[in-house]
Design a protein around this motif. Structure first.
Motif, PDB file in Angstrom:
ATOM      1  N   GLU A  98       9.905   9.725  -0.322  1.00 17.84           N
ATOM      2  CA  GLU A  98       8.744  10.568  -0.615  1.00 17.84           C
ATOM      3  C   GLU A  98       7.936   9.998  -1.777  1.00 17.84           C
ATOM      4  O   GLU A  98       6.708   9.933  -1.721  1.00 17.84           O
ATOM      5  N   LEU A  99       8.619   9.587  -2.835  1.00 18.14           N
ATOM      6  CA  LEU A  99       7.914   9.041  -3.992  1.00 18.14           C
ATOM      7  C   LEU A  99       7.236   7.706  -3.679  1.00 18.14           C
ATOM      8  O   LEU A  99       6.215   7.371  -4.277  1.00 18.14           O
ATOM      9  N   ASN A 100       7.790   6.965  -2.748  1.00 16.86           N
ATOM     10  CA  ASN A 100       7.208   5.674  -2.361  1.00 16.86           C
ATOM     11  C   ASN A 100       6.158   5.790  -1.260  1.00 16.86           C
ATOM     12  O   ASN A 100       5.538   4.791  -0.889  1.00 16.86           O
ATOM     13  N   ASN A 101       5.949   6.997  -0.737  1.00 18.39           N
ATOM     14  CA  ASN A 101       4.979   7.204   0.332  1.00 18.39           C
ATOM     15  C   ASN A 101       3.568   6.993  -0.221  1.00 18.39           C
ATOM     16  O   ASN A 101       3.131   7.728  -1.104  1.00 18.39           O
ATOM     17  N   PRO A 102       2.828   5.989   0.276  1.00 17.93           N
ATOM     18  CA  PRO A 102       1.490   5.704  -0.269  1.00 17.93           C
ATOM     19  C   PRO A 102       0.536   6.895  -0.190  1.00 17.93           C
ATOM     20  O   PRO A 102      -0.317   7.060  -1.048  1.00 17.93           O
ATOM     21  N   ASP A 105       1.708   9.135  -3.218  1.00 20.95           N
ATOM     22  CA  ASP A 105       1.879   8.541  -4.546  1.00 20.95           C
ATOM     23  C   ASP A 105       0.741   8.906  -5.499  1.00 20.95           C
ATOM     24  O   ASP A 105       0.976   9.461  -6.574  1.00 20.95           O
ATOM     25  N   THR A 108       0.502  12.737  -6.285  1.00 19.08           N
ATOM     26  CA  THR A 108       1.622  13.204  -7.105  1.00 19.08           C
ATOM     27  C   THR A 108       1.475  12.726  -8.538  1.00 19.08           C
ATOM     28  O   THR A 108       1.707  13.476  -9.493  1.00 19.08           O
ATOM     29  N   ARG A 109       1.063  11.490  -8.703  1.00 19.17           N
ATOM     30  CA  ARG A 109       0.833  10.964 -10.061  1.00 19.17           C
ATOM     31  C   ARG A 109      -0.300  11.732 -10.749  1.00 19.17           C
ATOM     32  O   ARG A 109      -0.216  12.060 -11.929  1.00 19.17           O
ATOM     33  N   TRP A 171      10.094   5.892 -11.161  1.00 19.89           N
ATOM     34  CA  TRP A 171       8.843   6.050 -10.408  1.00 19.89           C
ATOM     35  C   TRP A 171       7.650   6.117 -11.362  1.00 19.89           C
ATOM     36  O   TRP A 171       6.638   5.458 -11.145  1.00 19.89           O
ATOM     37  N   GLN A 172       7.806   6.885 -12.425  1.00 17.47           N
ATOM     38  CA  GLN A 172       6.685   7.084 -13.334  1.00 17.47           C
ATOM     39  C   GLN A 172       6.318   5.823 -14.101  1.00 17.47           C
ATOM     40  O   GLN A 172       5.147   5.505 -14.271  1.00 17.47           O
ATOM     41  N   ARG A 174       7.174   2.628 -13.288  1.00 14.32           N
ATOM     42  CA  ARG A 174       6.969   1.467 -12.404  1.00 14.32           C
ATOM     43  C   ARG A 174       7.561   0.188 -12.993  1.00 14.32           C
ATOM     44  O   ARG A 174       7.036  -0.899 -12.792  1.00 14.32           O
TER      45      ARG A 174
END
Length: 197
Positions: A98-102, A105, A108-109, A171-172, A174
């Protein structure tokens, strides 16, 4: 003459979906700072008054666009096959995906960043997204404690943070890729520390 309170039940579902999709697309293309109600309206093919009738801000539009359809706080549950390690790895791998879903991304950010300055948005994120998910982990850890799989003295809320904290940090920032292998390692290390003593 007093202004009427907007009636959300009168929303056209087609227009609503077009607006939410437009917000997701635009924030992915140009970022949150350049996202405007006017741009969302143009992309969705509606008047900006329609958007303002249903949402107070672009953050509110984006927030609703990111909410999973057809779920509520009570419906969030983690799998419980009896194998805590396997269950946690399944959930954390899905979180990585989910976090890597373009498509998700950038929104969410944007919401994460905006919630640092918007207390109302922060409360909504916590209440409708974060807390239901965290409580699902807490319930799963309590079941594991009852089964003797983790130390009974462990605070389940802290145990949850041992799992989700590292994923969101990676994730945050990178710093390095967020992968299934990393999620599996986080589970392995966390469960070692949570094991009965």
């Amino acid at each position: 003459m007093t202004a009427k309170t907007p009636d959300s039940t009168r929303r056209s579902e087609r227009s609503r979906r077009a607006i939410l999709d437009a917000a997701l697309e635009l924030v992915g293309e140009s970022g949150y700072q350049r996202l405007t109600i006017e741009a969302i309206a143009a992309r969705a093919g509606v008047g900006k008054q329609t958007i303002y009738r249903w949402w107070p801000s672009k953050a509110a539009v984006l927030f609703e666009a990111c909410l999973p359809e057809g779920t509520d706080a009570e419906s969030v549950e983690l799998p419980d096959t009896g194998d805590l390690e396997a269950d946690l790895k399944t959930v954390l791998r899905a979180t990585v995906d989910e976090l890597n879903n373009p498509r998700l991304d950038a929104p969410t950010r944007a919401l994460t960043a905006e919630s640092q300055n918007d207390l109302q948005l922060a409360r909504a994120l916590t209440e409708k997204v974060l807390e239901p998910q965290l409580q699902a982990y807490v319930r799963r850890f309590r079941t594991a404690q009852q089964a003797g799989q983790i130390d009974a003295r462990v605070d389940p809320r802290i145990a949850v943070e041992l799992l989700v904290g590292p994923l969101f940090h990676r994730w945050q920032t990178r710093t390095v890729p967020l992968t299934h292998e990393y999620a599996d390692t986080v589970v392995d290390l966390a469960l070692r520390g949570l094991a009965p003593r």
